[in-house]
Design a protein around this motif. Structure first.
Motif, short mmCIF file in Angstrom:
data_model
loop_
_atom_site.label_atom_id
_atom_site.label_comp_id
_atom_site.label_asym_id
_atom_site.label_seq_id
_atom_site.Cartn_x
_atom_site.Cartn_y
_atom_site.Cartn_z
N ARG A 36 -52.68 -7.65 -11.45
CA ARG A 36 -52.18 -6.52 -12.22
C ARG A 36 -51.23 -5.71 -11.35
O ARG A 36 -51.22 -5.84 -10.12
N ALA A 37 -50.45 -4.85 -11.96
CA ALA A 37 -49.47 -4.03 -11.24
C ALA A 37 -50.14 -3.11 -10.22
O ALA A 37 -49.56 -2.75 -9.21
N SER A 38 -51.39 -2.74 -10.47
CA SER A 38 -52.10 -1.82 -9.58
C SER A 38 -52.77 -2.50 -8.39
O SER A 38 -53.37 -1.83 -7.55
N TYR A 39 -52.62 -3.83 -8.26
CA TYR A 39 -53.22 -4.56 -7.14
C TYR A 39 -52.70 -3.99 -5.82
O TYR A 39 -51.52 -3.71 -5.67
N ASP A 40 -53.59 -3.82 -4.84
CA ASP A 40 -53.22 -3.27 -3.53
C ASP A 40 -52.76 -4.40 -2.61
O ASP A 40 -53.57 -5.20 -2.16
N VAL A 41 -51.47 -4.45 -2.33
CA VAL A 41 -50.88 -5.51 -1.50
C VAL A 41 -51.16 -5.23 -0.03
O VAL A 41 -51.02 -4.11 0.44
N LYS A 42 -51.56 -6.29 0.70
CA LYS A 42 -51.83 -6.20 2.13
C LYS A 42 -51.07 -7.30 2.85
O LYS A 42 -50.76 -8.33 2.26
N PRO A 43 -50.76 -7.09 4.14
CA PRO A 43 -50.11 -8.17 4.91
C PRO A 43 -50.99 -9.43 4.89
O PRO A 43 -52.21 -9.35 5.01
N GLY A 44 -50.36 -10.58 4.70
CA GLY A 44 -51.07 -11.84 4.63
C GLY A 44 -51.27 -12.35 3.21
O GLY A 44 -51.56 -13.52 3.01
N ASP A 45 -51.11 -11.49 2.21
CA ASP A 45 -51.23 -11.91 0.81
C ASP A 45 -50.09 -12.87 0.46
O ASP A 45 -48.97 -12.72 0.94
N VAL A 46 -50.39 -13.87 -0.37
CA VAL A 46 -49.37 -14.80 -0.86
C VAL A 46 -49.06 -14.44 -2.31
O VAL A 46 -49.95 -14.46 -3.16
#
Length: 80
Positions: A36-46
């Motif tokens: 979803r648009a509210s997902y919290d992106v972190k370094p390492g995510d693909v």
């Protein structure tokens, strides 16, 4: 940082509203799951973006709130 904002700041998608609509339509996949648009992106995510017949897959290297146009590509790397 929210997924829709990351896509806009990194310039993978031109506008945040378009990024938000792509998330709602299920065209954005993070780590193998529809996000979803509210997902919290972190370094390492693909992150995999499917728009029409094109598909782009990138790995998040860093997350910044404000990035200059020249530095935007440093936020991610292409995954084959």
């Amino acid at each position: 940082m929210r997924l829709d904002k990351f896509l806009k700041v990194s310039r993978l998608i031109k506008r945040r509203t378009v990024a938000n609509e792509a998330c709602d339509a299920g065209k954005i996949i993070v780590n193998g799951k529809v996000a979803r648009a509210s997902y919290d992106v972190k370094p390492g995510d693909v992150v995999e973006i499917t728009m029409g017949s094109r598909s782009v897959k990138v790995r998040v290297k860093e997350v910044k709130d404000v990035v200059r146009k020249e530095e935007a590509e440093a936020m991610y790397e292409a995954v084959l």
